[in-house]
Every structure is written in structure tokens, then in C-alpha cells.
Scaffold this active site. Structure first.
Site, short mmCIF file in Angstrom:
data_model
loop_
_atom_site.label_atom_id
_atom_site.label_comp_id
_atom_site.label_asym_id
_atom_site.label_seq_id
_atom_site.Cartn_x
_atom_site.Cartn_y
_atom_site.Cartn_z
N VAL A 1 -56.03 5.51 58.22
CA VAL A 1 -56.61 6.24 56.94
C VAL A 1 -56.55 4.90 55.86
CG1 VAL A 1 -54.47 7.28 56.11
CG2 VAL A 1 -56.59 7.95 55.33
N GLY B 1 -43.03 5.28 47.45
CA GLY B 1 -42.47 4.01 47.17
C GLY B 1 -43.06 2.78 48.14
N THR C 1 -49.03 7.85 61.36
CA THR C 1 -48.14 6.82 61.57
C THR C 1 -46.92 7.10 60.73
OG1 THR C 1 -50.23 5.69 61.63
CG2 THR C 1 -48.19 4.43 61.39
N LYS D 1 -52.46 2.42 43.14
CA LYS D 1 -52.42 1.21 43.81
C LYS D 1 -53.32 0.55 44.96
CE LYS D 1 -49.95 2.62 47.17
NZ LYS D 1 -49.75 2.48 48.39
N PHE E 1 -57.07 15.79 54.02
CA PHE E 1 -56.54 17.06 55.15
C PHE E 1 -55.54 17.79 54.20
CE2 PHE E 1 -57.90 13.87 58.44
CZ PHE E 1 -59.09 14.26 58.63
N1 LIG Z 1 -48.37 4.59 56.92
C1 LIG Z 1 -47.48 4.32 55.78
O1 LIG Z 1 -47.15 3.20 56.16
C2 LIG Z 1 -47.63 5.10 54.89
C3 LIG Z 1 -46.56 4.90 53.84
C4 LIG Z 1 -46.54 5.75 52.78
C5 LIG Z 1 -47.48 6.85 52.52
N2 LIG Z 1 -48.64 6.81 53.51
C6 LIG Z 1 -49.45 8.01 53.28
O2 LIG Z 1 -49.33 8.97 54.29
C7 LIG Z 1 -50.60 9.56 54.39
C8 LIG Z 1 -50.79 9.57 55.97
O3 LIG Z 1 -50.91 8.16 56.22
P1 LIG Z 1 -50.56 7.74 57.65
O4 LIG Z 1 -50.55 6.27 57.87
O5 LIG Z 1 -49.81 8.50 58.60
O6 LIG Z 1 -52.15 8.02 58.43
P2 LIG Z 1 -52.60 8.04 59.91
O7 LIG Z 1 -54.13 7.68 59.82
O8 LIG Z 1 -51.81 7.31 60.87
O9 LIG Z 1 -52.57 9.66 60.09
C9 LIG Z 1 -53.37 10.36 61.11
C10 LIG Z 1 -53.03 11.78 61.49
O10 LIG Z 1 -53.68 12.87 60.62
C11 LIG Z 1 -53.68 13.86 61.22
N3 LIG Z 1 -54.89 14.39 61.02
C12 LIG Z 1 -56.09 14.10 61.90
N4 LIG Z 1 -57.03 14.93 61.62
C13 LIG Z 1 -56.38 16.14 61.06
C14 LIG Z 1 -56.86 17.24 60.60
N5 LIG Z 1 -58.26 17.52 60.72
N6 LIG Z 1 -56.14 18.11 59.70
C15 LIG Z 1 -54.91 17.68 59.70
N7 LIG Z 1 -54.29 16.58 59.83
C16 LIG Z 1 -54.93 15.78 60.80
C17 LIG Z 1 -53.06 13.61 62.77
O11 LIG Z 1 -51.72 13.94 62.80
C18 LIG Z 1 -53.33 12.08 62.78
O12 LIG Z 1 -52.43 11.61 63.54
C19 LIG Z 1 -51.55 8.94 53.70
O13 LIG Z 1 -52.08 9.29 52.64
C20 LIG Z 1 -50.97 7.58 53.45
O14 LIG Z 1 -51.40 6.98 52.25
C21 LIG Z 1 -48.46 6.16 54.51
#
Ligand SMILES: NC(=O)c1ccc[n+]([C@@H]2O[C@H](COP(=O)([O-])OP(=O)(O)OC[C@H]3O[C@@H](n4cnc5c(N)ncnc54)[C@H](O)[C@@H]3O)[C@@H](O)[C@H]2O)c1
Length: 337
Positions: free
Chosen positions: A282, A139, A11, A194, A82
Site C-alpha cells: 500500500v 512513529g 507487512t 507525512k 479497508f
Molecule cells: N509497513 C510499515 O512499515 C508500516 C509502518 C507503520 C505504519 N504502517 C501503516 O500500516 C498500514 C498497513 O500497512 P502494511 O505495510 O501492513 O500494508 P500491506 O500492503 O502489507 O497490507 C496488506 C494487507 O492488507 C490486508 N487486506 C487486503 N485486502 C483486504 C481487505 N479487502 N479487507 C481487509 N484487509 C485487507 C491483508 O491482510 C494484506 O496482507 C498502512 O496504513 C501503513 O501506512 C505501515
């Protein structure tokens, strides 16, 4: 125009990839999941951001080398669990001197390293990456809002001012205002911890408690984060700023927050496993609990909310009873604030 490799197509990775591409940067996205690469390349949609169209200019690849070689910035956007494996996969293709930006939020339980620390730990092992620059970009930034070009602020944290400013320049646009901060550790601790407090906030809402309790958790939760962070060497202004208080407020109050939502379901009686499944993305707060407990013990810092969340999430204690115990802790002189 910068050349950017994005590792991780979840995402947040895809919301940022779209934003950077629309700012005119050259973006290549790699995912560890080949089926995900095919799906994104053909549908131009990310499953958790169905309303967002992925620009045609974004390239997708199954070869990690194509996202790492000849890039101005490599962006790590995989969930915390990961980060180490992704760093190992990418390491042979990352040149020395590379700027690496991490947006994942967490603390590795075994090493107690923050996530740029994990990448650094992997890369410095081979003696070929001694000059890599590490930036934490963190942020109050829900992907769902960035995907809609809603105004957002973020912090580019790196002890090297020039690098922090380079990343600031690349990520800054009409809808994204980027600040810099030299306190990378403080910013990363805020981002990881947080999420645990956001779980507490969600649990309380799930139990039917109100805004009074949520405000208390935000303020007393930040008191815990700050107590620990200051002892670990973080700077006070980081905890009071966008990546600290700012991110805590959004994560502990927003319906877009997966940590808040997971907590809400747990407060309503679901198990942590059921809550994670229902949220479908996640839930870093749950991943961060073991490291938060360890750090609290290691640095001898009292973190009653973190311990309460652990006993609800992992100890299967009855949430209402745990909140009662939190409220009835022994009165202390430090209750003066
Ligand atoms: N979503 C948000 O709004 C947001 C904002 C700021 C920070 N974050 C941080 O960013 C990080 C990712 O969040 P997200 O929302 O994108 O999570 P998510 O659950 O959407 O990410 C899933 C992705 O992880 C990857 N993945 C899955 N299995 C994997 C593997 N075995 N090896 C490597 N990559 C693999 C794939 O690309 C998959 O689409 C988190 O630590 C989250 O705290 C997210």
C-alpha cells in the site's frame, strides 16, 4: 501477558504480531483474505518480510470473532482503505470498553476523519460501543527494521492517560521504546500527511535532485502539516516529536519507504499506477492526497507542496516543471523563518 487480536496480516501487522508474541503476549491474527491465512499458517513467512520467521505461538484465524472476543487489545493493521469495512466486520464481536489500537495511517476522503475516527464512527452508530478506547500508535517505524529487532521508538496516543500507558506497557520491550501523547488527532494527522511529503521527496530524487532539495521538502513539508494540524486542534509538540518530524524524516529519506520509492519511480517518469504496482504494497501517500487537498481548502491553509504532489501524481503534470513552479512562487512576507 496480554491477549491481543491483530486485524490485518500485511507487512506491519505481521511485524508487530511477531514482536508482541516474542514479548510473551498471546497473539491471534485475522485476515480478510482466507488464502493469506492459509499461507501464513503453513509457511510461517510473510511475503514482504521473507527473512522473518513467524513464531509458532501466533494463532491465525479466518473468523474475525476469534480475534476480537476476550482480548485486552484489538490492533487494526489493515491499509487505510479497508479500515471502515474491517470495523464493520468486527463490530458485532467487539465488546464495549475495548481498547482498540490503530496503526494504519490515513484520512478518509469522504468524511475527512482520521482512522481511529473512522473506527469510532462505525462503532458508535449502534449505541453499544460508547466506552471503547481508541489509541493511535504511530512513529518512525519501518516494519522491515522491527522484523529484525532493530531499536525503534513509537508513540501511543490517546486522550485517556491510563489507556495510553496500558498500550505503552504492552508494546514496550528491549527493542521498542514507547512514548505516550494525549494528542491523538495531531499524531494521526502527522502519520497521514507525512506520506504525501515523502512522495515529493521521492519524486525529487527520481528527477536527480539532491539532498538540499530533500532537506527543504522535509522542513517546508512539516511547516504545511503543522499549519493545518494546529488549525485543526493538534498540539505543536506532536508535530515536532517522533510521530511528526521523526516519522517524516524516516519516510522521506529511507529506501525502505514505499512512499519515497513510489515517488522516486514517478520522478523517473512512471505513472502513479505503475509505481504502485512496482512497490507492491500500500502507498498511503497517494491515498491521502484527496483528503489533504480538501482539508487545506476547508481550513484555508496554504499547502503548496501537497498541491504540487497532486498535480504530478494525479494531474500528470511534468514533475520538473512543477518543482520549478514551487521554487518560483511569489515572494511573500512569510518567507521570513
Ligand atoms: N509497513 C510499515 O512499515 C508500516 C509502518 C507503520 C505504519 N504502517 C501503516 O500500516 C498500514 C498497513 O500497512 P502494511 O505495510 O501492513 O500494508 P500491506 O500492503 O502489507 O497490507 C496488506 C494487507 O492488507 C490486508 N487486506 C487486503 N485486502 C483486504 C481487505 N479487502 N479487507 C481487509 N484487509 C485487507 C491483508 O491482510 C494484506 O496482507 C498502512 O496504513 C501503513 O501506512 C505501515
Amino acid at each position: 501477558m496480554a491477549k491481543i487480536g491483530v486485524l490485518g496480516a500485511g507487512t506491519w501487522g505481521m511485524a508487530l504480531a511477531r514482536m508482541l508474541s516474542n514479548s510473551g503476549h498471546d497473539v491471534t491474527v485475522w485476515s480478510a483474505l482466507p488464502a493469506e491465512v492459509d499461507q501464513l499458517a503453513t509457511t510461517r513467512r510473510q511475503k514482504n518480510l521473507p527473512g522473518m520467521v513467524i513464531p509458532d505461538a501466533i494463532k491465525f484465524t479466518k473468523e474475525v470473532a476469534q480475534a476480537c472476543e476476550d482480548k485486552d487489545i484489538i490492533l487494526f493493521a489493515v491499509p487505510s482503505v479497508f479500515v471502515r469495512s474491517t470495523a464493520k466486520t468486527a463490530a458485532p464481536f467487539i465488546p464495549d470498553g475495548q481498547i482498540i489500537v490503530d496503526v494504519a495511517k490515513g484520512i478518509e476522503p469522504d468524511t475527512l476523519l482520521t482512522l481511529t475516527g473512522v473506527i469510532q464512527d462505525v462503532l458508535t452508530k449502534d449505541g453499544k460501543h460508547d466506552n471503547v478506547k481508541y489509541v493511535a500508535l504511530s512513529g518512525p517505524t519501518h516494519a522491515e527494521e522491527v522484523a529484525k529487532d532493530l531499536p525503534t521508538t513509537i508513540v501511543s496516543a490517546c486522550e485517556d492517560k491510563e489507556t495510553a500507558e496500558k498500550v505503552q506497557d504492552v508494546f514496550m520491550n528491549d527493542n521498542m521504546r514507547v512514548y505516550t501523547n494525549a494528542d491523538r488527532l495531531g499524531v494521526e494527522l502527522c502519520g497521514a500527511l507525512k506520506n504525501v511529503i515523502a512522495l515529493a521527496s521521492g519524486i525529487c530524487s527520481g528527477l536527480g535532485y539532491g539532498d538540499n532539495m530533500r532537506a527543504a521538502l522535509i522542513i517546508r513539508g512539516m511547516a504545511e502539516i503543522k499549519r493545518l494540524g494546529l488549525k485543526m486542534g493538534g498540539k505543536e509538540s506532536s508535530f515536532d516529536g517522533l510521530a511528526g518530524m521523526g516519522d517524516l524524516i524516516v519516510t522521506a529519506t529511507s529506501k525502505e519507504s514505499r512512499n519515497y520509492n513510489a515517488g522516486f519511480l514517478i520522478g523517473q517518469g512512471k505513472s502513479a499506477e505503475e509505481a504502485k504496482k512496482e512497490v507492491g504494497m500500500v502507498v498511503e501517500g497517494i491515498n491521502a492526497i484527496p483528503a489533504a487537498l480538501e482539508l487545506s481548502k476547508k481550513y484555508e491553509v496554504e499547502m503548496p507542496i501537497v498541491f504540487a504532489v497532486d498535480s504530478v501524481v494525479n494531474g500528470h503534470a511534468e514533475p520538473r516543471k512543477v518543482i520549478y513552479q514551487l521554487m518560483h512562487r511569489e515572494k511573500k512576507s512569510e518567507m521570513v523563518i
